[in-house]
Write a protein that holds these residues in place. Structure first.
Motif, PDB file in Angstrom:
ATOM      1  N   PHE A  94      41.418  34.958   9.373  1.00  0.00           N
ATOM      2  CA  PHE A  94      41.256  33.692  10.077  1.00  0.00           C
ATOM      3  C   PHE A  94      39.866  33.170   9.765  1.00  0.00           C
ATOM      4  O   PHE A  94      39.002  33.905   9.296  1.00  0.00           O
ATOM      5  CB  PHE A  94      41.418  33.893  11.588  1.00  0.00           C
ATOM      6  CG  PHE A  94      42.783  34.378  11.981  1.00  0.00           C
ATOM      7  CD1 PHE A  94      43.091  35.727  12.000  1.00  0.00           C
ATOM      8  CD2 PHE A  94      43.777  33.476  12.333  1.00  0.00           C
ATOM      9  CE1 PHE A  94      44.353  36.186  12.349  1.00  0.00           C
ATOM     10  CE2 PHE A  94      45.045  33.910  12.688  1.00  0.00           C
ATOM     11  CZ  PHE A  94      45.322  35.265  12.693  1.00  0.00           C
ATOM     12  N   ARG A  95      39.649  31.910  10.068  1.00  0.00           N
ATOM     13  CA  ARG A  95      38.308  31.363   9.880  1.00  0.00           C
ATOM     14  C   ARG A  95      38.017  30.333  10.958  1.00  0.00           C
ATOM     15  O   ARG A  95      38.928  29.721  11.515  1.00  0.00           O
ATOM     16  CB  ARG A  95      38.152  30.737   8.498  1.00  0.00           C
ATOM     17  CG  ARG A  95      39.030  29.513   8.240  1.00  0.00           C
ATOM     18  CD  ARG A  95      38.905  29.079   6.780  1.00  0.00           C
ATOM     19  NE  ARG A  95      39.719  27.901   6.502  1.00  0.00           N
ATOM     20  CZ  ARG A  95      39.875  27.390   5.287  1.00  0.00           C
ATOM     21  NH1 ARG A  95      39.274  27.963   4.221  1.00  0.00           N
ATOM     22  NH2 ARG A  95      40.619  26.310   5.114  1.00  0.00           N
ATOM     23  N   GLN A  96      36.733  30.177  11.221  1.00  0.00           N
ATOM     24  CA  GLN A  96      36.309  29.183  12.205  1.00  0.00           C
ATOM     25  C   GLN A  96      35.041  28.504  11.714  1.00  0.00           C
ATOM     26  O   GLN A  96      34.013  29.162  11.491  1.00  0.00           O
ATOM     27  CB  GLN A  96      36.069  29.825  13.570  1.00  0.00           C
ATOM     28  CG  GLN A  96      35.808  28.802  14.670  1.00  0.00           C
ATOM     29  CD  GLN A  96      35.903  29.413  16.055  1.00  0.00           C
ATOM     30  OE1 GLN A  96      35.773  30.606  16.248  1.00  0.00           O
ATOM     31  NE2 GLN A  96      36.150  28.552  17.042  1.00  0.00           N
ATOM     32  N   ALA A  97      35.150  27.204  11.528  1.00  0.00           N
ATOM     33  CA  ALA A  97      34.011  26.395  11.126  1.00  0.00           C
ATOM     34  C   ALA A  97      33.311  25.884  12.374  1.00  0.00           C
ATOM     35  O   ALA A  97      33.926  25.771  13.441  1.00  0.00           O
ATOM     36  CB  ALA A  97      34.483  25.238  10.257  1.00  0.00           C
ATOM     37  N   PRO A  98      32.027  25.532  12.267  1.00  0.00           N
ATOM     38  CA  PRO A  98      31.294  25.035  13.436  1.00  0.00           C
ATOM     39  C   PRO A  98      31.988  23.827  14.058  1.00  0.00           C
ATOM     40  O   PRO A  98      32.358  22.878  13.361  1.00  0.00           O
ATOM     41  CB  PRO A  98      29.934  24.648  12.855  1.00  0.00           C
ATOM     42  CG  PRO A  98      29.781  25.499  11.654  1.00  0.00           C
ATOM     43  CD  PRO A  98      31.157  25.650  11.089  1.00  0.00           C
ATOM     44  N   GLY A  99      32.192  23.874  15.359  1.00  0.00           N
ATOM     45  CA  GLY A  99      32.805  22.767  16.069  1.00  0.00           C
ATOM     46  C   GLY A  99      34.301  22.632  15.899  1.00  0.00           C
ATOM     47  O   GLY A  99      34.893  21.649  16.366  1.00  0.00           O
ATOM     48  N   LYS A 100      34.922  23.591  15.232  1.00  0.00           N
ATOM     49  CA  LYS A 100      36.370  23.520  15.000  1.00  0.00           C
ATOM     50  C   LYS A 100      37.072  24.729  15.590  1.00  0.00           C
ATOM     51  O   LYS A 100      36.461  25.763  15.831  1.00  0.00           O
ATOM     52  CB  LYS A 100      36.658  23.432  13.496  1.00  0.00           C
ATOM     53  CG  LYS A 100      36.164  22.145  12.854  1.00  0.00           C
ATOM     54  CD  LYS A 100      36.666  22.030  11.430  1.00  0.00           C
ATOM     55  CE  LYS A 100      36.265  20.705  10.808  1.00  0.00           C
ATOM     56  NZ  LYS A 100      36.775  20.557   9.424  1.00  0.00           N
ATOM     57  N   LYS A 101      38.374  24.561  15.783  1.00  0.00           N
ATOM     58  CA  LYS A 101      39.183  25.673  16.271  1.00  0.00           C
ATOM     59  C   LYS A 101      39.361  26.720  15.182  1.00  0.00           C
ATOM     60  O   LYS A 101      39.326  26.411  13.987  1.00  0.00           O
ATOM     61  CB  LYS A 101      40.553  25.169  16.707  1.00  0.00           C
ATOM     62  CG  LYS A 101      40.571  24.356  17.981  1.00  0.00           C
ATOM     63  CD  LYS A 101      41.973  23.907  18.321  1.00  0.00           C
ATOM     64  CE  LYS A 101      42.930  25.065  18.466  1.00  0.00           C
ATOM     65  NZ  LYS A 101      44.294  24.629  18.860  1.00  0.00           N
ATOM     66  N   ASP A 113      35.844  25.034   2.903  1.00  0.00           N
ATOM     67  CA  ASP A 113      36.122  26.448   3.163  1.00  0.00           C
ATOM     68  C   ASP A 113      34.984  27.119   3.921  1.00  0.00           C
ATOM     69  O   ASP A 113      35.099  28.292   4.297  1.00  0.00           O
ATOM     70  CB  ASP A 113      36.372  27.194   1.856  1.00  0.00           C
ATOM     71  CG  ASP A 113      37.602  26.702   1.124  1.00  0.00           C
ATOM     72  OD1 ASP A 113      37.522  26.525  -0.113  1.00  0.00           O
ATOM     73  OD2 ASP A 113      38.643  26.496   1.779  1.00  0.00           O
ATOM     74  N   THR A 114      33.901  26.415   4.130  1.00  0.00           N
ATOM     75  CA  THR A 114      32.764  26.978   4.851  1.00  0.00           C
ATOM     76  C   THR A 114      33.155  27.328   6.282  1.00  0.00           C
ATOM     77  O   THR A 114      33.672  26.480   7.021  1.00  0.00           O
ATOM     78  CB  THR A 114      31.595  25.985   4.866  1.00  0.00           C
ATOM     79  OG1 THR A 114      31.136  25.785   3.526  1.00  0.00           O
ATOM     80  CG2 THR A 114      30.452  26.488   5.727  1.00  0.00           C
ATOM     81  N   ALA A 115      32.945  28.576   6.657  1.00  0.00           N
ATOM     82  CA  ALA A 115      33.341  29.057   7.977  1.00  0.00           C
ATOM     83  C   ALA A 115      32.935  30.514   8.121  1.00  0.00           C
ATOM     84  O   ALA A 115      32.561  31.170   7.135  1.00  0.00           O
ATOM     85  CB  ALA A 115      34.855  28.930   8.176  1.00  0.00           C
TER      86      ALA A 115
END
Length: 121
Positions: free
Chosen positions: A37-44, A90-92
């Motif tokens: 899984f991944r999570q970017a700043p300010g995103k789910k 893809d940054t996360a």
């Protein structure tokens, strides 16, 4: 005690590649689905890819199909995420999880601490 340890995150330029690793202890990954899984700043948090425990069937979200590949080394109890043609989107922070099903994060029981991937020039 189940422990998942991710590694391999780094800063890369757009178009570059990285391979993330998720090393497990206290659990045999062959028996369970494992996912990234991944999570970017300010995103789910969002699913990226998963591999089933039974037959190794893989699943990907549309945004990474053809660019990312999930695999498992049973001898090392490690799951990998090969990421090619990386894009800034893809940054996360990328997390490994096991003990769940498919790409549904709420089903996963065990999580790693995450590894940062940054794609920028």
């Amino acid at each position: 005690q189940v422990q998942l340890v991710e590694s391999g995150g780094a800063q890369v330029q757009p178009g570059g590649s990285l391979r993330l690793s998720c090393a497990a202890s206290g659990v045999t990954l062959d028996y369970y689905a494992t996912a990234w899984f991944r999570q970017a700043p300010g995103k789910k948090r969002e699913a990226v890819a998963s591999i089933s425990g039974s037959d190794g069937t893989t699943y990907y979200v549309d945004s990474v199909k053809g660019r990312f590949a999930i695999s498992r080394d049973s001898a090392k109890d490690t799951v990998y995420l090969q990421m090619n043609s990386l894009e800034p989107e893809d940054t996360a922070v990328y997390y490994c999880a096991t003990g769940g099903a498919g790409l549904w994060d709420e089903t996963y029981l065990y999580w790693g601490q995450g590894t940062q991937v940054t794609v920028s020039s």
